[in-house]
Every structure is written in C-alpha cells, then in structure tokens.
Design a protein around this motif. Structure first.
Motif, PDB file in Angstrom:
ATOM      1  N   HIS A   1      -6.297  20.544  36.148  1.00  0.00           N
ATOM      2  CA  HIS A   1      -6.641  21.955  35.948  1.00  0.00           C
ATOM      3  C   HIS A   1      -5.673  22.588  34.949  1.00  0.00           C
ATOM      4  O   HIS A   1      -4.728  21.946  34.500  1.00  0.00           O
ATOM      5  CB  HIS A   1      -6.695  22.726  37.276  1.00  0.00           C
TER       6      HIS A   1
ATOM      7  N   HIS B   1      -3.403  25.082  35.005  1.00  0.00           N
ATOM      8  CA  HIS B   1      -2.099  25.689  35.274  1.00  0.00           C
ATOM      9  C   HIS B   1      -1.000  24.935  34.527  1.00  0.00           C
ATOM     10  O   HIS B   1      -1.050  23.708  34.382  1.00  0.00           O
ATOM     11  CB  HIS B   1      -1.816  25.708  36.786  1.00  0.00           C
TER      12      HIS B   1
ATOM     13  N   ASP C   1       1.908  23.949  35.133  1.00  0.00           N
ATOM     14  CA  ASP C   1       2.649  22.849  35.766  1.00  0.00           C
ATOM     15  C   ASP C   1       1.805  21.570  35.867  1.00  0.00           C
ATOM     16  O   ASP C   1       2.214  20.607  36.531  1.00  0.00           O
ATOM     17  CB  ASP C   1       3.176  23.264  37.146  1.00  0.00           C
ATOM     18  N   HIS C   2       0.650  21.563  35.172  1.00  0.00           N
ATOM     19  CA  HIS C   2      -0.206  20.364  35.132  1.00  0.00           C
ATOM     20  C   HIS C   2      -0.622  19.989  33.717  1.00  0.00           C
ATOM     21  O   HIS C   2      -1.161  18.898  33.518  1.00  0.00           O
ATOM     22  CB  HIS C   2      -1.463  20.576  35.999  1.00  0.00           C
TER      23      HIS C   2
ATOM     24  N   HIS D   1      -9.060  25.024  44.575  1.00  0.00           N
ATOM     25  CA  HIS D   1      -7.925  25.584  43.824  1.00  0.00           C
ATOM     26  C   HIS D   1      -8.477  26.368  42.643  1.00  0.00           C
ATOM     27  O   HIS D   1      -9.653  26.230  42.298  1.00  0.00           O
ATOM     28  CB  HIS D   1      -7.047  24.426  43.329  1.00  0.00           C
TER      29      HIS D   1
ATOM     30  N   ASP E   1      -4.205  19.788  42.739  1.00  0.00           N
ATOM     31  CA  ASP E   1      -3.819  20.933  43.574  1.00  0.00           C
ATOM     32  C   ASP E   1      -5.028  21.286  44.414  1.00  0.00           C
ATOM     33  O   ASP E   1      -6.092  21.623  43.888  1.00  0.00           O
ATOM     34  CB  ASP E   1      -3.456  22.138  42.694  1.00  0.00           C
TER      35      ASP E   1
HETATM   36 NI    NI Z   1      -2.290  24.796  40.189  1.00  0.00          NI
END
Ligand code: NI
Ligand code: MN
Length: 225
Positions: A47, A49, A51-52, A109, A139
């Motif tokens: 996804h 975000h 942090d990914h 998520h 997530d």
């Molecule tokens: Ni996330």
C-alpha cells in the motif's frame, strides 16, 4: 528459500535465484546498506503509506529491469514517478511471474500515496513458488478470509504484530490459528514507540496454542526456510 528482514515491514525473499523485495522502506542507514546490496527482480508493495513504499523509486532506479507489483492505482502512481515496469492487480487476482505467481489478497487497512493521491486499497500477497507459498499479510486487522487464504497451504506467514495501525499480538495469534502456516513470522513492530511489542512472548503463545513454528528475525538477519 532465503528470507531476510530489512526491518519494519520490509522483507527480501530469494527463491531459486530470483529476488523479491517486499515493501521497500529502509528505516536506518545500516539497513539501507544491506538492502541496496541485495539483488532485486520483483518489488511487491502492499500500500501507499511511506513506511511501505518510500524506497520504491530509488530501488527501481538501481534495478532498472525489476518489476513493481501492486494495486492498480499504486503502480500507476509510481509509473508517473519514472518506474518503468509495473504489474497492476487487485484482490482475487493472480499475476504469473518467473518464479511462479503472486496472488493479491484483501487487507483491512487504508492506502494513500505520499503526496495524498488515492492509492487504491491496501492489499496482501500470496507469493507462490516451487519451494512453497509465502503469505505477506501487509498492514491489516484480522479478517475472516484469512481462513480461506490458509486453505491454499501456506509455508510462511508474515503477519504484523505492532498494534495501533495493524493487528496486535492477540489478533495476530488468531490469524495464525486460521492460516495454519508451517512458519509464522512477526513483522511491523519495534520500529517506533507506538508499535513496541515483545515478539518473544508472542512466539511463545504461537508455540503453545498452534502447530505452527514461530520464527523471530533480527533486522538484517537471513534464514533458510
Ligand atoms: Ni500502513
Ligand atoms: Mn505500516
């Protein structure tokens, strides 16, 4: 297969000479050095975000023949950022790859690209290889379709245990009970204070309450599975 934890939710899988990087985000400079030295043929992004996906573009530049696999809207966004080779999909769909295939799963998520653009929905992946299947939950909170995912026969399940933004240890334990993988690997914890968890006590519960073997990695560590 050789699995390496690059910290947070970033994993590197090598199967039969093919390298798959999952959710590129290098949380420290020491991890970045390890991650940038590894070969990459495929990049799987769950996804939008940061942090990914914050290292997707740099990794694609470093490995110009690599293929980015992700949700339709996410890979189109990266296409506009100069990522040349993309394979879009959505839950239920399977993409054939050189090592086998990748099936998109649901993930409970949100997903928004770093500039605020719509990222489609968050997904998980089942990486199907000759050496077994790896389920990357991404997530997600717990959802009942995890039982269906387990029916396909999962060798390794990588599940978040950090809580707050994803499943915490209790839901992740319930997930392992229905997925029934051979190995259970905790992810998405201890990067920052709000997702601090004790993976050892989680592993004890997995060991006592299921037939699955828990496997804790240290950041940068590789294991043959
Ligand atoms: Ni996330
Ligand atoms: Mn996350």
């Amino acid at each position: 297969m050789k699995l390496t934890w690059l910290g947070h939710a970033c994993w590197h899988l090598n199967v039969d000479g093919t390298s798959i990087l999952i959710d590129p985000f290098f949380a420290s400079e020491s991890i970045r050095k390890i991650g940038e030295a590894l070969p990459v043929d495929y990049i799987l992004c769950t996804h939008g975000h940061a942090d990914h996906c914050s290292d997707v573009v740099s990794i694609c530049k470093r490995h110009p023949n690599s293929v980015l696999i992700g949700c339709f809207e996410l890979v189109n966004w990266f296409g506009k950022k100069g990522v040349r080779s993309v394979e879009p999909g959505n839950p239920g769909g399977t993409i054939m790859t050189s090592f086998g295939s990748v099936t998109f799963t649901f993930a409970s998520h949100s997903s928004q690209m770093p500039d605020g653009a719509y990222g489609g929905i968050a997904v998980g992946f089942i990486i199907n290889t000759k050496e077994g299947s790896v389920y990357v939950a991404g997530d997600t909170g717990y959802f009942n379709d995890m039982e269906f995912i387990g029916r396909s026969g999962i060798k390794v399940a990588i599940v978040p245990i950090g809580d707050r933004f994803t499943m915490g240890p209790e839901q992740a334990l319930e997930a392992i009970k229905v997925i029934k993988p051979k190995w259970a690997v905790p992810s998405h914890y201890n990067t920052w204070e709000p997702i601090r968890q004790d993976p050892v006590s989680w592993a004890k519960e997995v060991h006592c309450q299921t037939k699955t073997q828990p496997l804790i990695f240290q950041p940068g560590e590789s294991k043959e599975l």
